[in-house]
Design an enzyme around this catalytic site. Sequence first.
Site, PDB file in Angstrom:
ATOM      1  N   CYS B 157     -29.393  47.824 -37.895  1.00 47.21           N
ATOM      2  CA  CYS B 157     -29.585  47.384 -39.277  1.00 47.21           C
ATOM      3  C   CYS B 157     -29.106  45.969 -39.565  1.00 47.21           C
ATOM      4  O   CYS B 157     -29.334  45.456 -40.662  1.00 47.21           O
ATOM      5  CB  CYS B 157     -28.890  48.358 -40.231  1.00 47.21           C
ATOM      6  SG  CYS B 157     -29.269  50.075 -39.836  1.00 47.21           S
ATOM      7  N   HIS B 290     -25.200  45.636 -48.475  1.00 51.45           N
ATOM      8  CA  HIS B 290     -26.022  46.485 -47.594  1.00 51.45           C
ATOM      9  C   HIS B 290     -26.410  47.724 -48.396  1.00 51.45           C
ATOM     10  O   HIS B 290     -27.574  48.112 -48.411  1.00 51.45           O
ATOM     11  CB  HIS B 290     -25.233  46.838 -46.342  1.00 51.45           C
ATOM     12  CG  HIS B 290     -26.059  47.479 -45.266  1.00 51.45           C
ATOM     13  ND1 HIS B 290     -27.201  46.914 -44.749  1.00 51.45           N
ATOM     14  CD2 HIS B 290     -25.897  48.646 -44.595  1.00 51.45           C
ATOM     15  CE1 HIS B 290     -27.706  47.698 -43.813  1.00 51.45           C
ATOM     16  NE2 HIS B 290     -26.938  48.770 -43.702  1.00 51.45           N
ATOM     17  N   HIS B 323     -34.392  51.283 -47.187  1.00 56.36           N
ATOM     18  CA  HIS B 323     -33.679  50.617 -46.092  1.00 56.36           C
ATOM     19  C   HIS B 323     -34.718  50.264 -45.037  1.00 56.36           C
ATOM     20  O   HIS B 323     -35.266  51.149 -44.366  1.00 56.36           O
ATOM     21  CB  HIS B 323     -32.626  51.555 -45.515  1.00 56.36           C
ATOM     22  CG  HIS B 323     -31.750  50.917 -44.462  1.00 56.36           C
ATOM     23  ND1 HIS B 323     -31.909  49.620 -44.035  1.00 56.36           N
ATOM     24  CD2 HIS B 323     -30.712  51.417 -43.748  1.00 56.36           C
ATOM     25  CE1 HIS B 323     -31.016  49.337 -43.129  1.00 56.36           C
ATOM     26  NE2 HIS B 323     -30.268  50.413 -42.919  1.00 56.36           N
TER      27      HIS B 323
END
Lengths: 281, 395
Positions: B157, B290, B323
């Site tokens: 990520c 995030h 995401h």
Amino acid sequence: MTMSKRLGVYSMGLVHNKGELPDFLHAFSLEQQATKQEQAACYPPASVQELGKCMPSVPLRRIPHYARMALLAAHRTLMKAPKDVDLHELSLVIGTAYAGVHMSMDFMDSIVDASPRLSSPTAFSHAVNNMGAGLLSLYLGLHGACHTVTQFNLSFAGALSLAATLVHAQRARYVLVGGVEEYDQRFMQTCPQTATAFPQAEGSVFVLVGKEAASKPSIAVSWQTEGAAAPLKHRSFYGESPLAQGFETALALATVPANQEITLSCCHQHSQRRATIHIKK
Amino acid sequence: MIAPLPSVCVSGMGIACAAGLDSQTVWHTLCAGTQHRVAATILHKDALDYPFFAVPDSVFGSGRRFSAHDTLQLSIVAAEQALKQAHILPQQQGAMHVVMGTTAGSALHFLAGYTAMREKKAGIYPDVEEYFTSNLALSLAQRYSMHGTALTIANACTSGADALGLAADMIAQGECKQVLCGGADALSLVPHTGFARLMIYSKTACRPFDAERQGLNLGEGAGMLILEETEHALARGVRPLGYIAGYGAASDAHHFTAPHPQARGLQKAVALALHNAGITAEDIAFINAHGTATQENDKVEGNFFMQHFAHKPVWGSKSCTGHTLGAAGALEAIFCLLALQKGSVPATHGFANPDPQIKLCPTQKNTAIHSSYALSTSLGFGGGNAALILAGAQL
């Protein structure tokens, strides 16, 4: 042509079907003299048994074979590292074409055999491309940046290029950089285009690099998009693998005489991109 | 210690995500909080019932192929925008480097081909073929005849953020003048199933930092930027859209999948980025977190922000995009630059009540900002942390 800045090579470690570095080099010297023999389709799995002895606190049962090879090669490299290497500041770059192949295939098996609803979360988490870097960071206690480069047979060269950027941008004094590839029969059957006349090999090669130093071999990577690459010379010894350029680099660092330069080129056929590793001893 | 980053500007940007296919539409979506989630059955009839943020099928041309080619196609759509905005002609692309971040785009997700092999069906498996011909950096470099270094980064990520940071370093070190960089990921059954089985996926819309958050929603997309040495851009007559002022990366070395409880790696990454930019926490106008809406990520990140950036607006944008894995860091860098251009930060849609274990209240309405710097954070599987400092064009 683009060329990375040069790096000094401070230590090296290796895991291969034919043993760790001294055994690997001994087998290499013997094979140079032997007559040609018929070769199997693949070598037996690379041994990682030593990991249990040299890192007894590491819970090996939780670590897949792919990561064990990388961990052992990295550990062997760090055992020969200069004393001023601070693990908390050390950066890590791994180049890998396929990462944890076995776990990736296991996850797909679990989807097909058990349905998505009952597929294996453990296999998935271990199949993520950077899990090798994550596990090495965890078990070696590396707090610096950890990167994974994935671009087929150019992954090892890509990792070295990235390491050169990190060192010369002063992000890291030393970088532990290497490659790891794992053999899996299911992958080979699905991707027969990766097979060649050479036996399939697996293993890991790591080097510790930093700024150039007078007493150390130096290494750099150049990138081209034209011209062909002379085939890597010793694939009949270490076998076929996307890590071929890494194994060739290990042989060169160990066997090329002092004050000599050697170049090792590798081409990615589809993109026609060529990576050349330049080693100066 | 790393040297301050010389001037690295952004001369072009391109976006393709569920929030929109151009900057204006994306900004409108981020402000309005519109959510374009679709049923996962568009990926496969047996997909688990966890909706995701999908890009329109039209982006994939002749349709989704459920192979690595889908990720490459997303990156091309965004790259075309970026190159056009930066006014870079094909004949000027030769010396450029390419640095791309991805997760699913480089993984062994060729399920159709593998299933056919297991059933001993002869023939060429298209998704397997496309895996080998769709490596992001190598393919983009070939497509655009860029002969510099090409690197595909797979850091889970943090991939997108790391790609931008490393590209900036390449320019700062004089390795090149321009880099095509960013992150991209398209979804298919394999990654969707994997994340659903990790039990961190919410069936309802994700709620960053909220007390009742149930987990993340996946998304897909691509964020592409042209990074350029500022003097080089100005000499070409191109006005910078903003700057990559700082970058930092560090590892938790704590746990396989969970972040360090005291955000050890994140703290180090942010400190490195601030030092790299030559600024302090006080200079930050806002933070794009995030903010995946998982229990652990939001607790760790939220507590870190409360400790070190207590009075700064924190914005979680994943409630509008999902995401997007390898694309996230790059997309969110673009969102930061858009916010700096507009002088305001949108609300964190989905947030309603603070978690008593965090006490962080992210933005709840459009909020004016009063400085030229934004911090964008990314945390990844494997314990990686990346921090980018973006600066507005007015700097």
